[in-house]
Design a protein around this motif. Structure first.
Motif, PDB file in Angstrom:
ATOM      1  N   THR A  92     -46.766 -13.156 -64.372  1.00 41.10           N
ATOM      2  CA  THR A  92     -47.468 -12.325 -64.759  1.00 41.10           C
ATOM      3  C   THR A  92     -49.094 -13.271 -64.911  1.00 41.10           C
ATOM      4  O   THR A  92     -48.431 -14.596 -65.131  1.00 41.10           O
ATOM      5  CB  THR A  92     -47.100 -11.314 -66.103  1.00 41.10           C
ATOM      6  N   GLN A  93     -49.887 -12.112 -65.877  1.00 37.54           N
ATOM      7  CA  GLN A  93     -50.872 -13.105 -66.534  1.00 37.54           C
ATOM      8  C   GLN A  93     -50.857 -13.152 -67.340  1.00 37.54           C
ATOM      9  O   GLN A  93     -50.807 -14.610 -68.142  1.00 37.54           O
ATOM     10  CB  GLN A  93     -51.771 -11.732 -66.907  1.00 37.54           C
ATOM     11  N   ALA A  94     -49.734 -13.227 -68.532  1.00 31.00           N
ATOM     12  CA  ALA A  94     -48.734 -13.123 -70.174  1.00 31.00           C
ATOM     13  C   ALA A  94     -48.210 -14.550 -69.551  1.00 31.00           C
ATOM     14  O   ALA A  94     -48.024 -15.100 -70.071  1.00 31.00           O
ATOM     15  CB  ALA A  94     -48.057 -12.110 -70.222  1.00 31.00           C
ATOM     16  N   ASP A  95     -47.349 -14.729 -68.178  1.00 34.25           N
ATOM     17  CA  ASP A  95     -46.855 -16.160 -68.041  1.00 34.25           C
ATOM     18  C   ASP A  95     -47.689 -17.106 -67.516  1.00 34.25           C
ATOM     19  O   ASP A  95     -47.107 -17.975 -68.086  1.00 34.25           O
ATOM     20  CB  ASP A  95     -46.309 -15.670 -67.021  1.00 34.25           C
ATOM     21  N   LEU A  96     -48.550 -16.448 -67.107  1.00 32.06           N
ATOM     22  CA  LEU A  96     -49.786 -17.860 -66.662  1.00 32.06           C
ATOM     23  C   LEU A  96     -50.686 -18.274 -67.845  1.00 32.06           C
ATOM     24  O   LEU A  96     -51.045 -19.367 -68.648  1.00 32.06           O
ATOM     25  CB  LEU A  96     -50.652 -17.395 -65.734  1.00 32.06           C
ATOM     26  N   ILE A  97     -51.189 -17.351 -68.930  1.00 32.74           N
ATOM     27  CA  ILE A  97     -51.781 -17.827 -70.037  1.00 32.74           C
ATOM     28  C   ILE A  97     -50.620 -18.890 -70.716  1.00 32.74           C
ATOM     29  O   ILE A  97     -50.903 -19.656 -71.449  1.00 32.74           O
ATOM     30  CB  ILE A  97     -52.062 -16.374 -70.837  1.00 32.74           C
ATOM     31  N   ALA A  98     -49.403 -18.789 -71.188  1.00 33.38           N
ATOM     32  CA  ALA A  98     -48.197 -19.267 -71.731  1.00 33.38           C
ATOM     33  C   ALA A  98     -47.778 -20.130 -70.948  1.00 33.38           C
ATOM     34  O   ALA A  98     -48.411 -21.620 -71.766  1.00 33.38           O
ATOM     35  CB  ALA A  98     -47.325 -18.612 -72.016  1.00 33.38           C
TER      36      ALA A  98
ATOM     37  N   LEU B  55     -50.269 -22.322 -68.973  1.00 32.66           N
ATOM     38  CA  LEU B  55     -51.804 -23.043 -69.658  1.00 32.66           C
ATOM     39  C   LEU B  55     -51.538 -23.583 -70.688  1.00 32.66           C
ATOM     40  O   LEU B  55     -51.974 -24.766 -71.214  1.00 32.66           O
ATOM     41  CB  LEU B  55     -52.892 -22.042 -68.982  1.00 32.66           C
ATOM     42  N   GLN B  56     -51.691 -23.313 -71.703  1.00 33.76           N
ATOM     43  CA  GLN B  56     -51.044 -22.799 -73.140  1.00 33.76           C
ATOM     44  C   GLN B  56     -50.413 -24.450 -72.897  1.00 33.76           C
ATOM     45  O   GLN B  56     -50.575 -25.380 -73.837  1.00 33.76           O
ATOM     46  CB  GLN B  56     -50.785 -21.901 -73.819  1.00 33.76           C
ATOM     47  N   LEU B  57     -49.123 -24.460 -73.038  1.00 34.26           N
ATOM     48  CA  LEU B  57     -48.111 -25.242 -72.768  1.00 34.26           C
ATOM     49  C   LEU B  57     -49.109 -26.578 -72.199  1.00 34.26           C
ATOM     50  O   LEU B  57     -48.835 -27.638 -72.751  1.00 34.26           O
ATOM     51  CB  LEU B  57     -46.873 -25.063 -71.884  1.00 34.26           C
ATOM     52  N   MET B  58     -49.178 -26.579 -70.572  1.00 32.10           N
ATOM     53  CA  MET B  58     -50.112 -27.319 -70.184  1.00 32.10           C
ATOM     54  C   MET B  58     -51.270 -28.130 -71.025  1.00 32.10           C
ATOM     55  O   MET B  58     -51.486 -29.297 -71.148  1.00 32.10           O
ATOM     56  CB  MET B  58     -50.474 -27.476 -68.260  1.00 32.10           C
ATOM     57  N   ASN B  59     -51.667 -27.741 -72.067  1.00 31.35           N
ATOM     58  CA  ASN B  59     -52.840 -28.166 -72.228  1.00 31.35           C
ATOM     59  C   ASN B  59     -52.424 -28.668 -73.429  1.00 31.35           C
ATOM     60  O   ASN B  59     -52.780 -29.903 -73.633  1.00 31.35           O
ATOM     61  CB  ASN B  59     -54.157 -26.560 -72.822  1.00 31.35           C
ATOM     62  N   ARG B  60     -51.467 -28.383 -73.670  1.00 32.71           N
ATOM     63  CA  ARG B  60     -50.637 -28.800 -75.467  1.00 32.71           C
ATOM     64  C   ARG B  60     -50.460 -29.968 -74.972  1.00 32.71           C
ATOM     65  O   ARG B  60     -50.634 -31.659 -75.397  1.00 32.71           O
ATOM     66  CB  ARG B  60     -49.975 -28.309 -75.588  1.00 32.71           C
ATOM     67  N   LYS B  61     -49.698 -30.511 -73.385  1.00 31.79           N
ATOM     68  CA  LYS B  61     -49.393 -31.298 -73.073  1.00 31.79           C
ATOM     69  C   LYS B  61     -50.322 -32.503 -72.676  1.00 31.79           C
ATOM     70  O   LYS B  61     -50.336 -34.291 -72.770  1.00 31.79           O
ATOM     71  CB  LYS B  61     -48.356 -31.284 -72.194  1.00 31.79           C
ATOM     72  N   TYR B  62     -51.492 -32.205 -72.184  1.00 28.70           N
ATOM     73  CA  TYR B  62     -52.603 -32.816 -71.470  1.00 28.70           C
ATOM     74  C   TYR B  62     -53.614 -33.534 -72.942  1.00 28.70           C
ATOM     75  O   TYR B  62     -53.564 -34.802 -72.901  1.00 28.70           O
ATOM     76  CB  TYR B  62     -53.569 -32.239 -70.683  1.00 28.70           C
ATOM     77  N   HIS B  63     -53.763 -33.017 -73.842  1.00 33.02           N
ATOM     78  CA  HIS B  63     -53.521 -33.180 -74.546  1.00 33.02           C
ATOM     79  C   HIS B  63     -52.733 -34.636 -76.237  1.00 33.02           C
ATOM     80  O   HIS B  63     -53.503 -35.659 -76.022  1.00 33.02           O
ATOM     81  CB  HIS B  63     -54.709 -32.286 -76.088  1.00 33.02           C
ATOM     82  N   ARG B  64     -52.012 -34.268 -76.452  1.00 36.20           N
ATOM     83  CA  ARG B  64     -50.332 -35.017 -76.494  1.00 36.20           C
ATOM     84  C   ARG B  64     -50.931 -36.243 -76.101  1.00 36.20           C
ATOM     85  O   ARG B  64     -50.669 -37.811 -76.114  1.00 36.20           O
ATOM     86  CB  ARG B  64     -49.478 -34.353 -76.687  1.00 36.20           C
ATOM     87  N   ASP B  65     -50.851 -36.207 -74.382  1.00 38.18           N
ATOM     88  CA  ASP B  65     -51.189 -37.714 -73.551  1.00 38.18           C
ATOM     89  C   ASP B  65     -52.317 -38.649 -73.747  1.00 38.18           C
ATOM     90  O   ASP B  65     -51.898 -38.927 -73.607  1.00 38.18           O
ATOM     91  CB  ASP B  65     -50.220 -37.184 -71.917  1.00 38.18           C
ATOM     92  N   VAL B  66     -53.282 -37.827 -73.528  1.00 33.21           N
ATOM     93  CA  VAL B  66     -54.563 -38.579 -73.107  1.00 33.21           C
ATOM     94  C   VAL B  66     -55.174 -38.678 -74.249  1.00 33.21           C
ATOM     95  O   VAL B  66     -56.290 -39.271 -74.359  1.00 33.21           O
ATOM     96  CB  VAL B  66     -55.623 -37.681 -72.492  1.00 33.21           C
ATOM     97  N   ASP B  67     -54.201 -38.220 -75.882  1.00 33.70           N
ATOM     98  CA  ASP B  67     -54.921 -38.919 -76.450  1.00 33.70           C
ATOM     99  C   ASP B  67     -55.691 -40.356 -76.998  1.00 33.70           C
ATOM    100  O   ASP B  67     -56.275 -40.761 -77.180  1.00 33.70           O
ATOM    101  CB  ASP B  67     -53.927 -38.489 -78.105  1.00 33.70           C
ATOM    102  N   ASN B  68     -54.589 -40.534 -76.955  1.00 36.25           N
ATOM    103  CA  ASN B  68     -54.398 -42.677 -77.345  1.00 36.25           C
ATOM    104  C   ASN B  68     -54.312 -43.765 -76.470  1.00 36.25           C
ATOM    105  O   ASN B  68     -53.785 -44.124 -76.368  1.00 36.25           O
ATOM    106  CB  ASN B  68     -55.137 -43.002 -78.398  1.00 36.25           C
ATOM    107  N   SER B  69     -53.101 -43.134 -75.486  1.00 34.26           N
ATOM    108  CA  SER B  69     -52.374 -43.712 -74.729  1.00 34.26           C
ATOM    109  C   SER B  69     -52.920 -44.128 -73.263  1.00 34.26           C
ATOM    110  O   SER B  69     -53.083 -42.288 -72.545  1.00 34.26           O
ATOM    111  CB  SER B  69     -50.957 -42.915 -74.519  1.00 34.26           C
ATOM    112  N   LEU B  70     -52.537 -45.676 -72.775  1.00 34.25           N
ATOM    113  CA  LEU B  70     -53.276 -45.535 -72.144  1.00 34.25           C
ATOM    114  C   LEU B  70     -52.652 -44.950 -70.583  1.00 34.25           C
ATOM    115  O   LEU B  70     -53.149 -44.127 -69.828  1.00 34.25           O
ATOM    116  CB  LEU B  70     -53.119 -47.444 -71.484  1.00 34.25           C
ATOM    117  N   ALA B  71     -51.119 -45.206 -71.079  1.00 32.86           N
ATOM    118  CA  ALA B  71     -50.656 -44.917 -69.583  1.00 32.86           C
ATOM    119  C   ALA B  71     -50.430 -43.283 -69.540  1.00 32.86           C
ATOM    120  O   ALA B  71     -50.225 -42.712 -68.386  1.00 32.86           O
ATOM    121  CB  ALA B  71     -48.928 -44.845 -70.681  1.00 32.86           C
TER     122      ALA B  71
END
Length: 160
Positions: A41-47, A49-65
């Motif tokens: 549903t739209q609510a599922d997709l938004i939730a 995407l929010q999880l993926m966005n937080r994971k992406y920014h944690r992963d690429v913050d300053n970590s080369l890996a």
């Protein structure tokens, strides 16, 4: 009598709202590993995407890996010492700009030496020098300062 007629209407609207929340329109379908269909549903997709966005920014913050996992191999790094930035370019063309503070090697040595514990070498030196070193080290540790100030009142002087 009016109260009795309004009560069923309120209950019907509450039930229809609850049904509407459960039966949100499905806007996407994906396949699971076992081949079953997963509906979104739209609510599922938004939730999600929010999880993926937080994971992406944690992963690429300053970590080369983390950056390599999302964007591929590190292709180039440019260091701009004037602006104190480092530009890293990855395989998919993504660039990250990291700020840094340039420090001279002498400053690094000073900082490292300041963290070392102070030691007092008293072996193999004359006793007088040994006592002077111990006395000097004790003076450095003393933090009390006493100032004696003598004020001479010019009105009481005998120059007349």
């Amino acid at each position: 009598m009016k109260k009795i007629l309004i009560l069923p209407l309120l209950l019907a609207s509450v039930v229809s709202l609850a049904d509407g929340e459960e039966s949100s329109p499905i806007i996407a379908e994906t396949l699971l590993l076992n081949g079953a269909t997963n509906t979104w549903t739209q609510a599922d997709l938004i939730a999600a995407l929010q999880l993926m966005n937080r994971k992406y920014h944690r992963d690429v913050d300053n970590s080369l890996a983390g950056r390599q996992a999302w964007h591929g191999k590190l292709i180039s790094q440019e260091i701009d010492e004037e602006n104190e930035i480092k530009i890293s370019t990855y395989e998919d063309g993504t660039q990250f700009i990291d700020k840094f503070t340039a420090q001279s090697p002498a400053r690094e040595v000073e900082k490292s030496n300041a963290q070392l514990p102070r030691t007092l070498n008293t072996r193999g030196i004359p006793p007088a020098l040994q006592e002077a070193r111990v006395r000097r080290e004790a003076e450095k540790a003393t933090t009390n300062v006493v100032n004696n100030v003598i004020i001479i009142n010019p009105a009481n002087s005998e120059e007349e």
